[in-house]
Write an enzyme that holds these catalytic residues in place. Sequence first.
Site, PDB file in Angstrom:
ATOM      1  N   GLU A 171       0.836  -1.225  -0.047  1.00  0.00           N
ATOM      2  CA  GLU A 171       0.160   0.123  -0.082  1.00  0.00           C
ATOM      3  C   GLU A 171       0.894   1.167   0.028  1.00  0.00           C
ATOM      4  O   GLU A 171       0.931   1.925   0.774  1.00  0.00           O
ATOM      5  CB  GLU A 171      -0.794   0.074   1.004  1.00  0.00           C
ATOM      6  CG  GLU A 171      -2.000  -1.137   1.098  1.00  0.00           C
ATOM      7  CD  GLU A 171      -2.879  -1.361   2.264  1.00  0.00           C
ATOM      8  OE1 GLU A 171      -2.458  -0.908   3.270  1.00  0.00           O
ATOM      9  OE2 GLU A 171      -3.827  -1.831   2.256  1.00  0.00           O
ATOM     10  N   ASN A 193       1.983   2.637   7.560  1.00  0.00           N
ATOM     11  CA  ASN A 193       1.276   1.506   7.241  1.00  0.00           C
ATOM     12  C   ASN A 193       0.855   0.829   8.435  1.00  0.00           C
ATOM     13  O   ASN A 193       1.739   0.799   9.475  1.00  0.00           O
ATOM     14  CB  ASN A 193       1.511   0.686   6.116  1.00  0.00           C
ATOM     15  CG  ASN A 193       0.364  -0.258   5.416  1.00  0.00           C
ATOM     16  OD1 ASN A 193      -0.078  -1.267   5.966  1.00  0.00           O
ATOM     17  ND2 ASN A 193      -0.354   0.354   4.638  1.00  0.00           N
ATOM     18  N   HIS A 413     -18.345  -9.506   5.763  1.00  0.00           N
ATOM     19  CA  HIS A 413     -16.891  -9.076   6.118  1.00  0.00           C
ATOM     20  C   HIS A 413     -16.368  -9.661   7.431  1.00  0.00           C
ATOM     21  O   HIS A 413     -16.911  -9.751   8.286  1.00  0.00           O
ATOM     22  CB  HIS A 413     -17.098  -7.391   6.434  1.00  0.00           C
ATOM     23  CG  HIS A 413     -15.869  -6.850   6.719  1.00  0.00           C
ATOM     24  ND1 HIS A 413     -15.353  -6.172   7.972  1.00  0.00           N
ATOM     25  CD2 HIS A 413     -14.754  -6.827   5.983  1.00  0.00           C
ATOM     26  CE1 HIS A 413     -13.883  -5.737   8.088  1.00  0.00           C
ATOM     27  NE2 HIS A 413     -13.851  -6.239   6.763  1.00  0.00           N
ATOM     28  N   HIS A 414     -15.238 -10.325   7.107  1.00  0.00           N
ATOM     29  CA  HIS A 414     -14.436 -11.147   7.865  1.00  0.00           C
ATOM     30  C   HIS A 414     -12.997 -10.382   8.138  1.00  0.00           C
ATOM     31  O   HIS A 414     -12.061 -10.600   7.206  1.00  0.00           O
ATOM     32  CB  HIS A 414     -14.132 -12.427   7.387  1.00  0.00           C
ATOM     33  CG  HIS A 414     -15.265 -13.339   7.284  1.00  0.00           C
ATOM     34  ND1 HIS A 414     -15.319 -14.549   6.637  1.00  0.00           N
ATOM     35  CD2 HIS A 414     -16.796 -13.276   8.082  1.00  0.00           C
ATOM     36  CE1 HIS A 414     -16.405 -14.998   6.830  1.00  0.00           C
ATOM     37  NE2 HIS A 414     -17.352 -14.259   7.699  1.00  0.00           N
ATOM     38  N   GLU A 415     -12.923  -9.371   8.984  1.00  0.00           N
ATOM     39  CA  GLU A 415     -11.632  -9.000   9.370  1.00  0.00           C
ATOM     40  C   GLU A 415     -10.928  -9.785  10.227  1.00  0.00           C
ATOM     41  O   GLU A 415     -11.438 -10.332  11.462  1.00  0.00           O
ATOM     42  CB  GLU A 415     -11.525  -7.681   9.835  1.00  0.00           C
ATOM     43  CG  GLU A 415     -10.362  -6.943  10.322  1.00  0.00           C
ATOM     44  CD  GLU A 415      -9.400  -7.001   9.343  1.00  0.00           C
ATOM     45  OE1 GLU A 415      -8.357  -7.573   9.498  1.00  0.00           O
ATOM     46  OE2 GLU A 415      -9.352  -6.161   8.373  1.00  0.00           O
ATOM     47  N   HIS A 483      -8.456  -8.712   1.112  1.00  0.00           N
ATOM     48  CA  HIS A 483      -7.747  -7.175   1.416  1.00  0.00           C
ATOM     49  C   HIS A 483      -6.675  -7.526   2.273  1.00  0.00           C
ATOM     50  O   HIS A 483      -6.671  -8.255   3.342  1.00  0.00           O
ATOM     51  CB  HIS A 483      -8.614  -6.073   1.969  1.00  0.00           C
ATOM     52  CG  HIS A 483      -9.705  -5.572   1.149  1.00  0.00           C
ATOM     53  ND1 HIS A 483      -9.890  -4.411   0.849  1.00  0.00           N
ATOM     54  CD2 HIS A 483     -10.278  -6.099   0.132  1.00  0.00           C
ATOM     55  CE1 HIS A 483     -10.650  -3.926   0.132  1.00  0.00           C
ATOM     56  NE2 HIS A 483     -11.062  -5.177  -0.618  1.00  0.00           N
ATOM     57  N   GLU A 484      -5.478  -6.868   2.058  1.00  0.00           N
ATOM     58  CA  GLU A 484      -4.161  -6.827   2.901  1.00  0.00           C
ATOM     59  C   GLU A 484      -3.526  -8.237   2.542  1.00  0.00           C
ATOM     60  O   GLU A 484      -2.752  -8.611   3.405  1.00  0.00           O
ATOM     61  CB  GLU A 484      -4.489  -6.511   4.297  1.00  0.00           C
ATOM     62  CG  GLU A 484      -4.886  -5.194   4.589  1.00  0.00           C
ATOM     63  CD  GLU A 484      -6.495  -4.962   4.619  1.00  0.00           C
ATOM     64  OE1 GLU A 484      -6.771  -3.843   4.287  1.00  0.00           O
ATOM     65  OE2 GLU A 484      -6.943  -5.798   4.779  1.00  0.00           O
ATOM     66  N   GLU A 502      -7.653  -6.473  -3.002  1.00  0.00           N
ATOM     67  CA  GLU A 502      -7.159  -5.155  -2.786  1.00  0.00           C
ATOM     68  C   GLU A 502      -5.748  -5.122  -3.055  1.00  0.00           C
ATOM     69  O   GLU A 502      -5.236  -5.005  -4.010  1.00  0.00           O
ATOM     70  CB  GLU A 502      -7.454  -4.837  -1.185  1.00  0.00           C
ATOM     71  CG  GLU A 502      -7.011  -3.111  -1.083  1.00  0.00           C
ATOM     72  CD  GLU A 502      -7.134  -2.692   0.366  1.00  0.00           C
ATOM     73  OE1 GLU A 502      -7.242  -1.807   0.623  1.00  0.00           O
ATOM     74  OE2 GLU A 502      -6.644  -3.625   1.159  1.00  0.00           O
ATOM     75  N   GLU A 508      -8.996   3.940  -0.133  1.00  0.00           N
ATOM     76  CA  GLU A 508      -9.200   4.443   1.363  1.00  0.00           C
ATOM     77  C   GLU A 508      -8.141   5.349   1.734  1.00  0.00           C
ATOM     78  O   GLU A 508      -8.239   6.146   2.483  1.00  0.00           O
ATOM     79  CB  GLU A 508      -8.929   3.064   2.402  1.00  0.00           C
ATOM     80  CG  GLU A 508      -7.712   2.388   2.187  1.00  0.00           C
ATOM     81  CD  GLU A 508      -7.589   1.014   2.789  1.00  0.00           C
ATOM     82  OE1 GLU A 508      -8.686   0.585   3.386  1.00  0.00           O
ATOM     83  OE2 GLU A 508      -6.798   0.347   2.634  1.00  0.00           O
TER      84      GLU A 508
END
Length: 703
Positions: A171, A193, A413-415, A483-484, A502, A508
């Site tokens: 990122e 980051n 959504h699964h963070e 993502h990430e 992502e 963002e």
Amino acid sequence: MKKIAVILVVVLNLFNGYAQKLKSPNGAFEMDFSLSKSGEPTYALYLKGKEVIKPSKLGFYIKDDKKSLVNDFELINEARGAHNEMWNPVWGEESAIKNHYNELAVTLKQKETNRKLIVRFRLFDEGLGFRYEFPEQKELIYFIIKEERTEFAMTGDHTALWIPGDYDTQEYDYTESKLSEIRSLFKSALTSNASQTQFSETGVQTSLMMKSADGLYINLHEAALINYSLMNLDLDDKNMVFKSHLTPDARGDKGHMQAPFTSPWRTIIASYDARDILASRMTLNLNDPCKLEDTSWIKPVKYVGVWWEMITGKSSWAYTDDVPSVQLGITDYAKTKPNGKHGATTKHVKELIDFAALHGFDGVLVEGWNQGWEDWFGHEKDYVFDFVSPYPDFNVVEIENYAKSKGVKMIMHHETSGSTRNYERHLDKAFRFMNDHGYDAAKTGYVGNILPLGEHHYSQSIINHYQFVIEKAADYKIMINAHEAVRPTGIYRTYPNMIGNESARGTEFQAFGGSKANHTTILPFTRLIGGPMDYTPGVFEMDIAKLNPDNNSHVNATIANQLALYVTMYSPLQMAADLPENYNRFLDAFQFIKDVPVDWSTTKYLEAEPGYYLTIARKDKNSNNWFVGNTNGYNKRSATISLDFLEKGKKYEATIYADAKDADYKTNPQAYVISNQKVTNKTKLKMTSAAGGGYAISIVEVK
């Protein structure tokens, strides 16, 4: 008998003394493989007789082994082949893809150890892919990679678009410089980051885009990254040679291997026309065909969600500010006071479902619906979420039924907060929960340092975790948008339920201080070479302070630029990221987002210069309609584009969404004009793009 033996020795010496050559199907590229006098394997690549890659070394350094696999080789066999096929992706930038290459596989044997190594080269009309293969052999079974010795020797001090080499994040904004300037610019290229680990002041990431002094565009990347560490590149800036640098694990090892196995492909795409880099499907073609028998449940998605308001600070993921810490199963949210800022409430989500239904969107993504967000980040917690326990103000069943009544799909959504082992222990239960409540897509996240501690986002075991999630999700007929996670390397050909990533600096960051105005003219040449990005475009309110007075960030783009991204930033998963109230202010411009498809039959690259401008035309997979997008860099620009890609003899209506004359990404980003005109395949349009601007065109067949 003696005479025969002499002849065999002579043949073998000839076999090892000369380069093995391979040409591309169209004859433009040539690759040479050879062994040095000391038995070091090397390759070189030429385009129309000119060097693209100078002679470069191959091999492996093995941990705790006196004899690494870098020299003392002899060539004992070569196998050649050719391949030419058309195949049909489940979704993509076109409905049919050509896979055409010539192949050379050289089998090497190390004289002292008798270990065998195969290097397989595939030469396409757009470039070269090669990988290492370790056949089953008693001389080499289990071993640990200290480092892969793959080199890419440059022919000069090329201009590069690069981001710092890192074990944990991609990122970053891109820096444009000469290769010789990377070292001096490295520290200024760094930005903060949630998790980052650089390894060298000359380290860069792939996909790396370069341009030589004579106008040759060169792209270095990898394909089919499975059960292996991600490859960064470390530049020897005295000799202009990039050397592979694999991501280590917690012990510093680069890979724990068991033969037989194959490495990912190392890829070189090159052309004197930048459009050819974008048009290449080599990365995809180097991946295995689809392994899923039934793909009917995999559908491209256009969605809205409770995301941008959280990113900007207008609302929060957390339900309460009452608790100093959370322990799931112990913390009683019913006894806490809501903070009044929680975004994922039943009432608010219903409003978004209504908005999606009204404007024809497929889905709604809800973040912050589940317990644990009060202290999820920065503590390296193992058991941070369970992925099934909602907050008191989020009624799963009520929302499920309401969405179903409106014909809208909910997106889960699964963070993970970087806790990969916690996610794996809950994965089956979480996916069953999704199946039970009508969710068929999940956005996963890996913000923060990876657990187990000491591992990196791109080390071998964590790469294996991401792959495990993809394959497990397929068992439950669930699509994944990660993502990430690791950057894509074409694996979505094999597992098309991997519908998005992502893995780069997305929208963002426009709320975290802004991104460079030319950022989206670079990403298609770098990050998107490996696969689509969930960039989350469509922001219409550029002044973030209007959403959150405490945030003075600015979105460095015009509205016309944001519309164009739905064409130029390919993804089968596209979000209309802004708040409904901002779209309601600009409904005429919002119409393009409503109309633009997310699956295509044909793609044409009209003009391109990485970092400066990009114009792409795509044909809808389900109609004869075309859509054109242009994103522009820092300098206002005019150009004439031909619509000769339209079908002859047919008439079309073009709706053009363009920057106004006084538009500018900094001073006047919301200035746009919309016009209509009849067009055919003979039409030429003179278009002007503002600094940080662009244009979007929908072209509808008139019947």
